[in-house]
Design a protein around this motif. Structure first.
Motif, PDB file in Angstrom:
ATOM      1  N   ILE A   1       2.266   1.822  -3.500  1.00 31.28           N
ATOM      2  CA  ILE A   1       1.231   2.351  -4.397  1.00 31.28           C
ATOM      3  C   ILE A   1       1.005   3.831  -4.118  1.00 31.28           C
ATOM      4  O   ILE A   1       0.924   4.653  -5.037  1.00 31.28           O
ATOM      5  N   MET A   2       0.917   4.201  -2.840  1.00 32.83           N
ATOM      6  CA  MET A   2       0.691   5.597  -2.467  1.00 32.83           C
ATOM      7  C   MET A   2       1.867   6.467  -2.930  1.00 32.83           C
ATOM      8  O   MET A   2       1.672   7.539  -3.519  1.00 32.83           O
ATOM      9  N   ASN A   3       3.088   6.004  -2.689  1.00 35.55           N
ATOM     10  CA  ASN A   3       4.264   6.774  -3.095  1.00 35.55           C
ATOM     11  C   ASN A   3       4.324   6.929  -4.613  1.00 35.55           C
ATOM     12  O   ASN A   3       4.643   7.995  -5.124  1.00 35.55           O
ATOM     13  N   ARG A   4       4.010   5.869  -5.347  1.00 34.76           N
ATOM     14  CA  ARG A   4       4.031   5.932  -6.815  1.00 34.76           C
ATOM     15  C   ARG A   4       2.971   6.906  -7.325  1.00 34.76           C
ATOM     16  O   ARG A   4       3.220   7.680  -8.245  1.00 34.76           O
ATOM     17  N   THR A   5       1.796   6.877  -6.715  1.00 32.69           N
ATOM     18  CA  THR A   5       0.723   7.793  -7.109  1.00 32.69           C
ATOM     19  C   THR A   5       1.138   9.237  -6.848  1.00 32.69           C
ATOM     20  O   THR A   5       0.914  10.115  -7.687  1.00 32.69           O
ATOM     21  N   LEU A   6       1.765   9.486  -5.712  1.00 31.14           N
ATOM     22  CA  LEU A   6       2.234  10.828  -5.382  1.00 31.14           C
ATOM     23  C   LEU A   6       3.291  11.283  -6.388  1.00 31.14           C
ATOM     24  O   LEU A   6       3.241  12.410  -6.879  1.00 31.14           O
TER      25      LEU A   6
ATOM     26  N   GLU B   1       3.684  10.262  -9.473  1.00 34.72           N
ATOM     27  CA  GLU B   1       3.033  10.498 -10.764  1.00 34.72           C
ATOM     28  C   GLU B   1       2.304  11.842 -10.767  1.00 34.72           C
ATOM     29  O   GLU B   1       2.315  12.555 -11.769  1.00 34.72           O
ATOM     30  N   ARG B   2       1.674  12.209  -9.644  1.00 30.43           N
ATOM     31  CA  ARG B   2       0.992  13.510  -9.548  1.00 30.43           C
ATOM     32  C   ARG B   2       1.993  14.660  -9.629  1.00 30.43           C
ATOM     33  O   ARG B   2       1.724  15.679 -10.272  1.00 30.43           O
TER      34      ARG B   2
ATOM     35  N   SER C   1       0.836  -1.208   0.000  1.00 30.21           N
ATOM     36  CA  SER C   1       0.000   0.000   0.000  1.00 30.21           C
ATOM     37  C   SER C   1       0.867   1.253   0.000  1.00 30.21           C
ATOM     38  O   SER C   1       0.577   2.232  -0.688  1.00 30.21           O
TER      39      SER C   1
ATOM     40  N   GLN D   1       3.147  14.971 -13.243  1.00 34.27           N
ATOM     41  CA  GLN D   1       2.100  15.558 -14.078  1.00 34.27           C
ATOM     42  C   GLN D   1       1.940  17.051 -13.812  1.00 34.27           C
ATOM     43  O   GLN D   1       1.789  17.845 -14.738  1.00 34.27           O
TER      44      GLN D   1
END
Length: 140
Positions: free
Chosen positions: A11-16, A18-19, A8, A22
Motif C-alpha cells: 500500500i505504501m509503495n503504491r501510494t508513493l 501514485e504521488r 502495508s 501525479q
C-alpha cells in the motif's frame, strides 16, 4: 521489534508511485500551460493522455538553435537532454523521417517528481527568455 506487513508495504509503495505519477503529470501540465503558444519552439504533445507518466517534456526547437538554447538553460542549472540525438546506424532513416528530424530538433525539459510548480515556472521563464534573447541577438 515491529516490522511492516507485506500488505502495508505494498500500500505504501503504491501510494508513493501514485504521488510520483501525479507530480510528474502536474509538472508536465504546468509547462504545457506556460509554453504552448510561445515562439522559437513547438510543444510536441499538446495533451497528456490519461494514465501516462511523462519522463520529460519534449519540444521541437526551431531555427537550428537547439544547442544554443540547451547551453543557456544549462548555465541556469536546468538540465535538459536530447532524446535520440545519436540514431542507431542501422536505422533506415528513409523509412522513419520523423526519427531523423526529432534527433536534430528535439529538446527535453525535466518534469521529475523532485521538482515543484515554482521550479516549472522558473524552467518555463528561463526558456522563454533564452528564446527571446536568441531571437533579439539574431536580428541585431
Amino acid at each position: 521489534s515491529l516490522t511492516m506487513s507485506g500488505t502495508s508495504r505494498q500500500i505504501m509503495n503504491r501510494t508513493l508511485i501514485e504521488r510520483i505519477i501525479q507530480r510528474r503529470r502536474d509538472n508536465y501540465n504546468s509547462l504545457l500551460r506556460r509554453l504552448t503558444d510561445a515562439s522559437g519552439f513547438r510543444v510536441v504533445r499538446e495533451e497528456l493522455p490519461e494514465g501516462v507518466c511523462p519522463l520529460f517534456f519534449p519540444l521541437r526547437i526551431e531555427g537550428g538553435r537547439r544547442s544554443d538554447i540547451q547551453d543557456l538553460l544549462q548555465r541556469s542549472a536546468i538540465n535538459t537532454f536530447v532524446f535520440g540525438e545519436a540514431l542507431h546506424p542501422t536505422l533506415p532513416v528513409h523509412q522513419f523521417p520523423n526519427a531523423e528530424l526529432l534527433s536534430k530538433v528535439s529538446l527535453c525539459l525535466p518534469v521529475h517528481q523532485d521538482l515543484n510548480s515554482t521550479d516549472m515556472a522558473v524552467i518555463a521563464e528561463t526558456l522563454l527568455c533564452a528564446t527571446r534573447g536568441l531571437k533579439y541577438a539574431a536580428s541585431h
